[in-house]
Design a protein around this motif. Structure first.
Motif, PDB file in Angstrom:
ATOM      1  N   THR A   1       0.942  -1.166   0.015  1.00 29.92           N
ATOM      2  CA  THR A   1      -0.029   0.008   0.044  1.00 29.92           C
ATOM      3  C   THR A   1       0.920   1.180   0.107  1.00 29.92           C
ATOM      4  OG1 THR A   1      -0.090  -0.062   2.488  1.00 29.92           O
ATOM      5  CG2 THR A   1      -1.877  -0.945   1.353  1.00 29.92           C
ATOM      6  N   ASP A   2       0.224   2.351  -0.570  1.00 26.95           N
ATOM      7  CA  ASP A   2       1.026   3.680  -0.451  1.00 26.95           C
ATOM      8  C   ASP A   2       0.534   4.545   0.430  1.00 26.95           C
ATOM      9  OD1 ASP A   2       2.866   3.454  -3.052  1.00 26.95           O
ATOM     10  OD2 ASP A   2       1.126   2.724  -3.869  1.00 26.95           O
ATOM     11  N   ASN A   3       1.421   5.248   0.924  1.00 27.75           N
ATOM     12  CA  ASN A   3       1.085   6.285   1.854  1.00 27.75           C
ATOM     13  C   ASN A   3       1.843   7.550   1.850  1.00 27.75           C
ATOM     14  OD1 ASN A   3       2.716   6.208   4.263  1.00 27.75           O
ATOM     15  ND2 ASN A   3       2.205   3.912   4.134  1.00 27.75           N
TER      16      ASN A   3
ATOM     17  N   LYS B   1      10.723  -0.160  -4.808  1.00 25.02           N
ATOM     18  CA  LYS B   1       9.798  -1.206  -4.628  1.00 25.02           C
ATOM     19  C   LYS B   1      10.345  -2.627  -4.895  1.00 25.02           C
ATOM     20  CE  LYS B   1       5.489   1.864  -5.104  1.00 25.02           C
ATOM     21  NZ  LYS B   1       4.429   1.990  -5.856  1.00 25.02           N
ATOM     22  N   ASP B   2      11.259  -2.571  -5.981  1.00 30.75           N
ATOM     23  CA  ASP B   2      11.654  -3.825  -6.491  1.00 30.75           C
ATOM     24  C   ASP B   2      12.496  -4.625  -5.518  1.00 30.75           C
ATOM     25  OD1 ASP B   2      10.398  -3.545  -9.109  1.00 30.75           O
ATOM     26  OD2 ASP B   2      12.254  -2.468  -9.924  1.00 30.75           O
ATOM     27  N   ILE B   3      12.974  -3.920  -4.483  1.00 36.58           N
ATOM     28  CA  ILE B   3      13.654  -4.490  -3.520  1.00 36.58           C
ATOM     29  C   ILE B   3      12.934  -5.060  -2.468  1.00 36.58           C
ATOM     30  CG2 ILE B   3      15.436  -4.031  -1.731  1.00 36.58           C
ATOM     31  CD1 ILE B   3      16.660  -2.222  -3.480  1.00 36.58           C
ATOM     32  N   THR B   4      11.587  -4.814  -2.071  1.00 37.59           N
ATOM     33  CA  THR B   4      10.761  -5.010  -1.076  1.00 37.59           C
ATOM     34  C   THR B   4      10.287  -6.635  -1.036  1.00 37.59           C
ATOM     35  OG1 THR B   4       8.890  -4.373  -2.187  1.00 37.59           O
ATOM     36  CG2 THR B   4       9.945  -2.832  -0.734  1.00 37.59           C
ATOM     37  N   PRO B   5      10.494  -7.554  -2.023  1.00 31.55           N
ATOM     38  CA  PRO B   5      10.253  -8.774  -1.810  1.00 31.55           C
ATOM     39  C   PRO B   5      11.271  -9.399  -1.044  1.00 31.55           C
ATOM     40  CG  PRO B   5       9.905  -8.014  -4.334  1.00 31.55           C
ATOM     41  CD  PRO B   5      10.504  -6.883  -3.512  1.00 31.55           C
ATOM     42  N   TYR B   6      12.383  -8.765  -0.851  1.00 36.10           N
ATOM     43  CA  TYR B   6      13.444  -9.284  -0.172  1.00 36.10           C
ATOM     44  C   TYR B   6      13.837  -8.797   0.996  1.00 36.10           C
ATOM     45  CZ  TYR B   6      14.147 -10.647  -5.231  1.00 36.10           C
ATOM     46  OH  TYR B   6      13.676 -11.132  -6.409  1.00 36.10           O
ATOM     47  N   GLY B   7      13.432  -7.502   1.249  1.00 38.42           N
ATOM     48  CA  GLY B   7      13.685  -6.706   2.474  1.00 38.42           C
ATOM     49  C   GLY B   7      13.095  -5.370   2.435  1.00 38.42           C
TER      50      GLY B   7
ATOM     51  N   THR C   1      17.598  -5.878  13.332  1.00 36.13           N
ATOM     52  CA  THR C   1      18.371  -6.736  12.495  1.00 36.13           C
ATOM     53  C   THR C   1      17.425  -7.648  11.533  1.00 36.13           C
ATOM     54  OG1 THR C   1      17.871  -8.528  14.161  1.00 36.13           O
ATOM     55  CG2 THR C   1      19.738  -7.142  14.426  1.00 36.13           C
ATOM     56  N   GLY C   2      16.693  -6.914  11.110  1.00 34.15           N
ATOM     57  CA  GLY C   2      15.799  -7.641   9.962  1.00 34.15           C
ATOM     58  C   GLY C   2      16.531  -7.199   8.455  1.00 34.15           C
ATOM     59  N   SER C   3      15.931  -8.069   7.449  1.00 41.85           N
ATOM     60  CA  SER C   3      16.419  -8.064   6.322  1.00 41.85           C
ATOM     61  C   SER C   3      16.233  -6.495   5.605  1.00 41.85           C
ATOM     62  CB  SER C   3      15.821  -8.924   5.368  1.00 41.85           C
ATOM     63  OG  SER C   3      16.301  -8.999   4.074  1.00 41.85           O
ATOM     64  N   GLY C   4      17.122  -5.957   5.286  1.00 41.49           N
ATOM     65  CA  GLY C   4      17.080  -4.542   4.578  1.00 41.49           C
ATOM     66  C   GLY C   4      18.287  -4.017   4.110  1.00 41.49           C
ATOM     67  N   THR C   5      18.331  -2.897   3.504  1.00 42.56           N
ATOM     68  CA  THR C   5      19.222  -2.289   2.778  1.00 42.56           C
ATOM     69  C   THR C   5      19.001  -0.632   2.825  1.00 42.56           C
ATOM     70  OG1 THR C   5      20.745  -1.974   0.957  1.00 42.56           O
ATOM     71  CG2 THR C   5      18.516  -2.362   0.521  1.00 42.56           C
ATOM     72  N   VAL C   6      20.104   0.104   3.252  1.00 37.16           N
ATOM     73  CA  VAL C   6      20.185   1.695   3.200  1.00 37.16           C
ATOM     74  C   VAL C   6      21.007   2.273   2.326  1.00 37.16           C
ATOM     75  CG1 VAL C   6      20.440   3.704   4.464  1.00 37.16           C
ATOM     76  CG2 VAL C   6      19.271   1.787   5.414  1.00 37.16           C
ATOM     77  N   PHE C   7      20.733   3.209   1.501  1.00 37.34           N
ATOM     78  CA  PHE C   7      21.608   4.020   0.607  1.00 37.34           C
ATOM     79  C   PHE C   7      21.678   5.349   1.109  1.00 37.34           C
ATOM     80  CE2 PHE C   7      22.796   6.733  -2.747  1.00 37.34           C
ATOM     81  CZ  PHE C   7      24.078   6.086  -3.364  1.00 37.34           C
TER      82      PHE C   7
ATOM     83  N   SER D   1       2.535  -5.451   0.561  1.00 36.57           N
ATOM     84  CA  SER D   1       1.522  -5.876   1.320  1.00 36.57           C
ATOM     85  C   SER D   1       1.682  -7.622   1.478  1.00 36.57           C
ATOM     86  CB  SER D   1       0.049  -5.880   0.559  1.00 36.57           C
ATOM     87  OG  SER D   1      -0.032  -6.311  -0.686  1.00 36.57           O
ATOM     88  N   GLU D   2       2.642  -8.038   0.765  1.00 36.58           N
ATOM     89  CA  GLU D   2       2.681  -9.437   0.644  1.00 36.58           C
ATOM     90  C   GLU D   2       3.960 -10.001   1.714  1.00 36.58           C
ATOM     91  OE1 GLU D   2       3.496 -11.100  -3.193  1.00 36.58           O
ATOM     92  OE2 GLU D   2       1.425 -10.678  -3.860  1.00 36.58           O
ATOM     93  N   THR D   3       5.035  -9.067   1.736  1.00 34.68           N
ATOM     94  CA  THR D   3       6.190  -9.340   2.486  1.00 34.68           C
ATOM     95  C   THR D   3       6.310  -8.448   3.698  1.00 34.68           C
ATOM     96  OG1 THR D   3       7.471  -7.770   1.513  1.00 34.68           O
ATOM     97  CG2 THR D   3       7.357 -10.000   0.485  1.00 34.68           C
TER      98      THR D   3
END
Length: 225
Positions: free
Chosen positions: A1-3, A43-49, A78-84, A15-17
């Motif tokens: 969802t967008d906000n 958004k293309d990264i959100t299936p993974y983190g 410590t969850g899955s993710g990435t920051v630029f 919404s899936e992950t």
């Protein structure tokens, strides 16, 4: 969802992950349109983190790495993710990943990606810098390859340096002068000296005798020259 939660910076949640897209442009490097475009890429990264873009004009910590590590864990734990991160205070760009994403976006790949996009930051094209960084992260997570020109250049320079060293040692070994033995030196002296018009003249002969000792049953020998 967008906000449009401007306080948290969360602009999208998968919404899936359940993973989120967060944009916090504290240094005001992006226009609103650029933020929308960047979010679409992220958004293309959100299936993974979860994924975040962060820019700062002031860094309260001793280094960029210290800031981005603390910032990441304040967002994602410590969850899955990435920051630029674009650190305008120290003029650095940085990628920090953790959790399952880190098994793909390793430190080595983070360095490759920042090498690939730093020129855009040098040209003050901060949107392209961040956008292309997230495109390459998504490509790796999807199992695709990314360009690694700096790695190939470094490998080529290393190969040239090793080849030069090997050639140096080969030349040094083959050009080393072997030390001559004593016999070779002596033979060389006689081989390189000629005696011409040799004549021998007999001059004189002397004899020296040692007196016989009365207390000795033996006698000493004599010497002639």
């Amino acid at each position: 969802t967008d906000n449009a939660d401007k306080n948290s910076g969360t602009v999208y949640t998968n919404s899936e992950t359940g993973y989120s897209v967060i944009i916090e442009d504290d240094a005001s490097l992006l226009s609103n349109d650029e933020k929308i475009q960047l979010a679409e890429t992220m958004k293309d990264i959100t299936p993974y983190g979860s994924v975040a873009f962060k820019s700062i004009s002031y860094n309260p910590y001793s280094s960029t790495s210290s800031f981005v590590e603390k910032y990441y864990h304040s967002l994602f734990g410590t969850g899955s993710g990435t920051v630029f991160l674009i650190d305008m205070d120290n003029r650095n760009i940085w990628i920090y990943s953790d959790g399952s994403i880190y098994s793909t976006i390793t430190t080595a790949y983070a360095n490759v990606i920042t090498d690939n996009v730093y020129a855009y930051a040098s040209d003050r094209d901060y949107f392209s810098c961040a956008n292309k960084a997230f495109i390459q992260e998504a490509a790796l997570l999807q199992g695709r390859r990314i360009s690694q020109p700096m790695k190939y250049i470094s490998n080529a320079l290393l190969a040239i340096a090793i080849a030069i060293l090997i050639n140096y040692f080969i030349v040094r070994q083959t050009s080393r002068v072997r030390k001559a033995s004593d016999n070779e030196i002596v033979n060389g002296v006689f081989a390189n000296n000629a005696f011409n018009n040799v004549s021998v003249n007999f001059i004189r002969q002397t004899r020296t005798y040692s007196p016989r000792s009365s207390s000795s049953s033996g006698s000493s020998g004599g010497h002639s020259g």
